[in-house]
Design an enzyme around this catalytic site. Structure first.
Site, short mmCIF file in Angstrom:
data_model
loop_
_atom_site.label_atom_id
_atom_site.label_comp_id
_atom_site.label_asym_id
_atom_site.label_seq_id
_atom_site.Cartn_x
_atom_site.Cartn_y
_atom_site.Cartn_z
N THR A 136 -1.54 -6.85 -4.65
CA THR A 136 -0.46 -6.33 -3.82
C THR A 136 -0.49 -7.08 -2.47
O THR A 136 -1.49 -7.59 -2.01
CB THR A 136 -0.93 -4.84 -3.60
OG1 THR A 136 -0.15 -4.45 -2.53
CG2 THR A 136 -2.27 -4.71 -3.45
N ASP A 137 0.76 -6.95 -1.61
CA ASP A 137 0.55 -7.24 -0.32
C ASP A 137 -0.07 -6.50 0.67
O ASP A 137 -0.62 -6.72 1.94
CB ASP A 137 1.88 -7.29 0.37
CG ASP A 137 2.82 -6.28 0.37
OD1 ASP A 137 2.27 -5.14 -0.09
OD2 ASP A 137 3.82 -6.08 0.81
N GLU A 138 -0.47 -5.27 0.31
CA GLU A 138 -1.26 -4.28 1.07
C GLU A 138 -2.76 -4.92 1.48
O GLU A 138 -3.24 -4.31 2.23
CB GLU A 138 -1.30 -3.07 0.18
CG GLU A 138 -0.02 -2.48 0.26
CD GLU A 138 0.04 -0.79 -0.52
OE1 GLU A 138 -0.78 -0.22 -0.01
OE2 GLU A 138 1.15 -0.59 -1.16
N TYR A 162 -7.31 2.20 -1.81
CA TYR A 162 -6.47 1.40 -2.58
C TYR A 162 -6.56 -0.06 -2.26
O TYR A 162 -7.09 -0.79 -3.08
CB TYR A 162 -5.01 2.07 -2.81
CG TYR A 162 -4.19 0.94 -3.61
CD1 TYR A 162 -4.50 0.75 -4.77
CD2 TYR A 162 -3.07 0.48 -2.87
CE1 TYR A 162 -3.48 -0.21 -5.50
CE2 TYR A 162 -2.40 -0.43 -3.34
CZ TYR A 162 -2.56 -0.99 -4.69
OH TYR A 162 -1.72 -1.88 -5.34
N LYS A 166 -8.40 -3.46 -4.11
CA LYS A 166 -7.62 -4.65 -4.69
C LYS A 166 -7.83 -6.00 -3.73
O LYS A 166 -8.24 -6.85 -4.51
CB LYS A 166 -5.94 -4.44 -4.41
CG LYS A 166 -5.29 -3.01 -5.15
CD LYS A 166 -5.21 -3.42 -6.87
CE LYS A 166 -4.44 -4.74 -7.09
NZ LYS A 166 -4.26 -4.85 -8.66
P1 NAD Z 1 0.67 2.12 -12.45
O1 NAD Z 1 -0.06 3.04 -11.83
O2 NAD Z 1 2.19 2.46 -12.99
O3 NAD Z 1 0.22 1.55 -13.87
C1 NAD Z 1 -1.30 1.18 -14.20
C2 NAD Z 1 -1.54 1.31 -15.67
O4 NAD Z 1 -2.95 0.79 -15.60
C3 NAD Z 1 -1.32 2.38 -16.33
O5 NAD Z 1 -0.91 2.22 -17.37
C4 NAD Z 1 -2.79 3.09 -16.67
O6 NAD Z 1 -2.93 3.78 -17.47
C5 NAD Z 1 -3.39 1.72 -16.58
N1 NAD Z 1 -4.90 1.92 -16.40
C6 NAD Z 1 -5.46 2.64 -15.33
N2 NAD Z 1 -6.83 2.55 -15.51
C7 NAD Z 1 -7.14 1.92 -16.46
C8 NAD Z 1 -8.39 1.46 -17.12
N3 NAD Z 1 -9.70 1.71 -16.47
N4 NAD Z 1 -8.31 0.88 -18.01
C9 NAD Z 1 -6.93 0.42 -18.59
N5 NAD Z 1 -6.16 0.76 -18.28
C10 NAD Z 1 -5.84 1.28 -17.01
O7 NAD Z 1 0.84 0.85 -11.49
P2 NAD Z 1 1.86 0.01 -11.49
O8 NAD Z 1 2.47 0.26 -10.27
O9 NAD Z 1 2.49 -0.64 -12.40
O10 NAD Z 1 0.90 -1.33 -10.69
C11 NAD Z 1 0.63 -2.36 -11.55
C12 NAD Z 1 -0.35 -3.51 -11.01
O11 NAD Z 1 0.47 -3.94 -9.82
C13 NAD Z 1 -1.62 -2.84 -10.38
O12 NAD Z 1 -2.70 -3.78 -10.37
C14 NAD Z 1 -0.87 -2.75 -8.51
O13 NAD Z 1 -2.11 -2.86 -7.84
C15 NAD Z 1 -0.16 -3.92 -8.75
N6 NAD Z 1 1.13 -3.81 -7.68
C16 NAD Z 1 2.01 -2.72 -7.60
C17 NAD Z 1 2.91 -2.57 -6.83
C18 NAD Z 1 3.98 -1.57 -6.70
O14 NAD Z 1 4.92 -1.53 -5.91
N7 NAD Z 1 3.77 -0.46 -7.88
C19 NAD Z 1 3.28 -3.75 -5.95
C20 NAD Z 1 2.31 -4.65 -5.75
C21 NAD Z 1 1.64 -4.83 -6.82
P1 TYD Z 2 4.39 4.77 -1.86
O1 TYD Z 2 5.41 4.59 -2.60
O2 TYD Z 2 3.38 5.56 -2.22
O3 TYD Z 2 3.84 3.18 -1.52
P2 TYD Z 2 2.89 2.47 -0.57
O4 TYD Z 2 2.18 3.53 -0.05
O5 TYD Z 2 1.91 1.78 -1.57
O6 TYD Z 2 3.73 1.32 0.33
O7 TYD Z 2 4.96 4.87 -0.45
C1 TYD Z 2 6.02 4.09 0.16
C2 TYD Z 2 6.20 4.53 1.65
O8 TYD Z 2 6.71 5.86 1.52
C3 TYD Z 2 5.11 4.81 2.70
O9 TYD Z 2 5.36 4.37 3.87
C4 TYD Z 2 4.69 6.29 2.50
C5 TYD Z 2 6.01 6.89 2.34
N1 TYD Z 2 6.17 8.06 1.72
C6 TYD Z 2 6.65 9.17 2.13
O10 TYD Z 2 7.31 9.12 3.18
N2 TYD Z 2 6.77 10.37 1.46
C7 TYD Z 2 6.40 10.62 0.29
O11 TYD Z 2 6.30 11.48 -0.52
C8 TYD Z 2 5.80 9.26 -0.53
C9 TYD Z 2 5.13 9.46 -1.88
C10 TYD Z 2 5.58 8.16 0.46
#
Ligand code: NAD
Ligand code: TYD
Length: 362
Positions: A136-138, A162, A166
């Site tokens: 992630t960019d975070e 988180y 990561k």
């Molecule tokens: P998500 O939470 O929707 O899915 C995570 C999946 O991992 C789930 O299916 C869960 O069951 C599985 N999981 C969790 N713990 C596990 C374990 N111990 N063993 C096996 N499986 C396990 O997450 P997402 O949003 O799909 O993100 C996927 C990846 O992309 C993550 O690594 C996250 O850090 C990264 N990412 C997410 C975003 C975003 O905006 N969602 C952006 C950049 C990077």
């Molecule tokens: P989120 O989807 O949790 O992603 P991330 O924190 O990983 O960027 O949140 C996106 C943005 O929205 C973040 O600045 C937090 C804000 N947010 C709210 O304002 N209200 C909410 O209920 C949630 C879940 C997030």
């Protein structure tokens, strides 16, 4: 036939990636999806492909060394695409330990098992084996409101449990590349949105609440900025990095689509108004009156913004889905999948919602 081991394929991005890969490669590839099915994992996301000959699902925890080792022993894995993680910042603030376990220890297990399966006696690796770590960019921390971007060279400065977990997992991947010459890439992507996203995250939470006339919680002043990317564009980027990228490199992936949270909220409400029929009772519910400013998230990063210059120059990837189009597609998907949302928000979700939001003062 190339075999992929996808971790976390039952989650949001993982399931979109699996669908993307089957649409792109059809029966030319085999995918094994390993997922522990935590609250975020949902096999409904994969219903349309579950009977495919070249797809299989294994329920396992990535921290379970024996289970992961066995998968490598029984299958000739060519590609690992590692999504599995705990992914929600708010949960990490409440309960950090599980983030360290899954994101750090789980990644160590995945790296170790892949290395064990792929390494030759002379310390080189079997041909054409690759591991892609999805991050992630975070990890880069927070940018000033008025300038700057995250580059691959930006120092890591995570703030939440988180992003710290990561960042640690990225460091482990780097250490494997540096110490063992392990064939890997890291991708750091901005915020994704699209179908199958669990409604604890901002965009699906807002869509779901608006359609039910429930409050739309905005943390702090609503001016935090995220760079939103349609999930299919992320899936495409991951595939392109693995096939066209230089091994051992990190690539940033972003949408060049920075928006304040409050802007996102208005766009969603406007789009709902455009898409809902005049006689649909939900049209009267999804209005600006629902917007509710609540207590800010602890340590809330102000702004994220990716400079995707490297991936564009080296690989030719660019985001294809403009936000206006992507959000329409996303809302349409949630309209057409009410049952999915109902199931996702039953049971434990109610408890989570009450714990997370009832305690927040307005
Ligand atoms: P998500 O939470 O929707 O899915 C995570 C999946 O991992 C789930 O299916 C869960 O069951 C599985 N999981 C969790 N713990 C596990 C374990 N111990 N063993 C096996 N499986 C396990 O997450 P997402 O949003 O799909 O993100 C996927 C990846 O992309 C993550 O690594 C996250 O850090 C990264 N990412 C997410 C975003 C975003 O905006 N969602 C952006 C950049 C990077
Ligand atoms: P989120 O989807 O949790 O992603 P991330 O924190 O990983 O960027 O949140 C996106 C943005 O929205 C973040 O600045 C937090 C804000 N947010 C709210 O304002 N209200 C909410 O209920 C949630 C879940 C997030």
């Amino acid at each position: 036939m190339r075999t992929y081991l996808v971790t976390g394929g039952a989650g949001f991005i993982g399931s979109n990636y699996i669908h993307y890969m089957f649409r792109k490669y059809g029966d030319e590839i085999k995918i094994i999806n390993v997922d522990a099915l935590t609250y975020a994992g949902n096999l409904e996301n994969l219903k349309s492909i579950e009977g495919k000959q070249n797809y299989s699902f294994i329920k396992a925890d990535i921290c379970d060394k024996e289970a992961i080792r066995e998968i490598f022993a029984k299958n000739d894995i060519d590609r690992v695409v590692h999504f599995a993680a705990e992914s929600h910042v708010d949960r990490s603030i409440k309960n950090p330990e599980v983030f360290v376990r899954t994101n750090v220890l789980g990644t160590a297990v995945m790296l170790n098992c892949a290395k064990e399966a792929w390494e030759l006696p002379d310390g080189t690796y079997k041909e054409d084996k690759k591991f892609l770590h999805v991050s992630t960019d975070e990890v880069y921390g927070s940018l000033e409101e008025d300038g700057g971007y995250f580059y691959e060279t930006t120092p890591y400065a995570p703030h939440s449990p988180y992003s710290a977990s990561k960042a640690s997992s990225d460091m482990l991947v780097r250490s494997y590349m540096d110490t063992y010459h392990f064939p890997a890439n890291i991708t750091n992507c901005s915020n994704n949105y699209g179908p199958y996203q669990f409604p604890e995250k901002f965009i699906p939470l807002v869509i779901n609440n608006a359609l039910q006339g429930k409050k739309l919680p905005v943390y702090g002043d609503g001016k935090n900025v995220r760079d939103w990317l349609y999930v299919e564009d992320h899936a495409k980027a991951i595939d392109m990095v693995q096939e066209k990228g230089r091994l051992f490199e990190t690539y940033n992936i972003g949408g060049h689509n920075e928006k304040q949270n409050i802007e996102i909220l208005h766009i969603i409400l406007d789009t709902l108004q455009e898409m809902l029929a005049d006689d649909d009772p939900r049209k009267k519910l999804a209005t600006e009156e629902l917007i509710t400013y609540v207590e800010d998230r602890k340590g809330h990063d102000r702004r994220y913004a990716i400079a995707p210059d490297k991936i564009k120059a080296e690989i030719g990837w660019e985001p294809e889905t403009m936000f206006k189009e992507g959000i329409r597609r996303t809302i349409k998907w949630y309209f057409e999948n009410e049952e999915w949302m109902k199931n996702a928000t039953s049971g434990d979700y109610q408890k989570y919602y009450a714990e997370m939001y009832n305690a927040k003062s307005e």
